[in-house]
Design an enzyme around this catalytic site. Structure first.
Site, PDB file in Angstrom:
ATOM      1  N   HIS A 271      -3.302 -16.974 -27.709  1.00 10.29           N
ATOM      2  CA  HIS A 271      -3.399 -18.127 -26.815  1.00 10.29           C
ATOM      3  C   HIS A 271      -2.011 -18.716 -26.559  1.00 10.29           C
ATOM      4  O   HIS A 271      -1.247 -18.928 -27.496  1.00 10.29           O
ATOM      5  CB  HIS A 271      -4.288 -19.214 -27.432  1.00 10.29           C
ATOM      6  CG  HIS A 271      -5.752 -18.894 -27.357  1.00 10.29           C
ATOM      7  ND1 HIS A 271      -6.698 -19.528 -28.136  1.00 10.29           N
ATOM      8  CD2 HIS A 271      -6.440 -18.000 -26.602  1.00 10.29           C
ATOM      9  CE1 HIS A 271      -7.889 -19.045 -27.858  1.00 10.29           C
ATOM     10  NE2 HIS A 271      -7.755 -18.121 -26.936  1.00 10.29           N
ATOM     11  N   TYR A 280     -12.641 -24.175 -30.392  1.00 15.14           N
ATOM     12  CA  TYR A 280     -13.541 -23.626 -31.404  1.00 15.14           C
ATOM     13  C   TYR A 280     -13.930 -24.650 -32.459  1.00 15.14           C
ATOM     14  O   TYR A 280     -14.895 -24.467 -33.189  1.00 15.14           O
ATOM     15  CB  TYR A 280     -12.911 -22.391 -32.056  1.00 15.14           C
ATOM     16  CG  TYR A 280     -12.772 -21.246 -31.088  1.00 15.14           C
ATOM     17  CD1 TYR A 280     -13.882 -20.509 -30.704  1.00 15.14           C
ATOM     18  CD2 TYR A 280     -11.540 -20.928 -30.518  1.00 15.14           C
ATOM     19  CE1 TYR A 280     -13.769 -19.475 -29.780  1.00 15.14           C
ATOM     20  CE2 TYR A 280     -11.414 -19.912 -29.595  1.00 15.14           C
ATOM     21  CZ  TYR A 280     -12.536 -19.178 -29.232  1.00 15.14           C
ATOM     22  OH  TYR A 280     -12.435 -18.175 -28.308  1.00 15.14           O
TER      23      TYR A 280
END
Length: 299
Positions: A271, A280
């Site tokens: 990322h 998440y």
């Protein structure tokens, strides 16, 4: 007057699996046993004889009752997922024209990644591999799906790997978005799956050529993997959000729930921004408690 088939539906289905689907003896035996257990349950549940016609009446409530009985007998999560796969295939064969009952998982808010439990991941991978036309294709699909779940790769990243990754070590170098390279650890189960595929593929694996090949030797298309997953999730009764990319979500969610550092997870996933990884943390805690009943990864 309709002629009554002297053989029970479970035996006819076993014949179909062996003759038409060319399933292995082990698979036929296991699936027939699941069909026999379901039929025996329905006889007691409905209080009547069960044949191929009456199997069209099976509802999601009937399947939930059946799985509840199996769990009372000590069936674990992974076995329950495989059992559901087998009985759904049996019901689909019994009445292909009927819409099959679906057992849906808990709802998750839009925008929050939907992880798959370890049991569902392995049942999905096994279903995809078991439906492959050739043993080497089964080994290929198994290896690709384990890369997505066990290493957190995007499907494009997995299919972009070349023969240069062989022989495998404890890590592989992955080319991600914006041509950014990252090093990803390889778990033993993932490494073994790739090596098993490499040993079986009929196509030579050159350093500059794609590692994963299609049936005719060309680069494996992500469309083929997505289609195999779509067909397998339908047989398993999993939701539409069960996609190859959902395996990457599961990798991230399961590691985070086991105490992984966000920065480290950001590096593993490739990322560019930490905010992409932080999503998440929004996954429902109750769901996390359920998926962590089994260790990650289940391979």
């Amino acid at each position: 007057m309709d002629r009554i088939d002297p053989l029970p539906p479970s035996m006819r289905w076993a014949e179909h699996l062996a003759r038409d689907r060319r399933r292995s003896v082990h698979t036929v035996r296991a699936y027939q046993a699941s069909a026999e257990r379901l039929t025996a349950f329905l006889v007691g549940h409905w209080g009547e004889r069960v044949d191929r016609t009456t199997l069209a009446r099976v509802t999601a409530a009937d399947l939930r009752a059946y799985l509840a009985q199996r769990r009372d007998a000590g069936l674990g999560n992974a076995s329950a997922a495989r059992e559901l796969s087998a009985v759904r295939g049996f019901l689909s064969w019994a009445n292909a024209a009927a819409e099959q009952p679906r057992l849906r998982g808990p709802r998750v808010k839009t925008g929050v990644p939907r992880p798959i439990s370890p049991a569902e991941v392995m049942a999905l991978a096994e279903e995809v591999a078991d439906d492959a036309a050739e043993p080497w294709i089964a080994a290929r699909d198994w290896a690709v799906l384990l890369l997505l779940y066990g290493a957190g790769l995007r499907i494009g990243e997995a299919l972009a790997l070349t023969g240069a990754v062989l022989p495998l070590g404890e890590t592989i170098r992955v080319m991600g978005k914006r041509a950014k390279t990252r090093v990803v650890p390889l778990l033993p189960q993932v490494r073994e799956a790739i090596e098993a595929y490499a040993a079986q593929t009929p196509w030579p694996i050159a350093r500059a050529e794609p590692l994963f090949r299609g049936a005719k030797g060309g680069p494996l298309s992500p469309v083929m993997i997505r289609r195999s997953v779509r067909m397998a999730r339908a047989r398993l009764g999993l939701g539409d959000r069960t996609t190859p990319h959902a395996l990457r979500h599961s990798f991230a969610t399961h590691l985070l729930g086991r105490g992984a550092d966000l920065r480290a997870l950001q590096e593993l996933l490739g990322h560019a921004s930490l905010s992409s990884t932080q999503v998440y943390t929004q996954v429902d805690a109750a769901h996390l408690m359920d998926v962590y009943r089994n260790a990650h990864p289940r391979a």
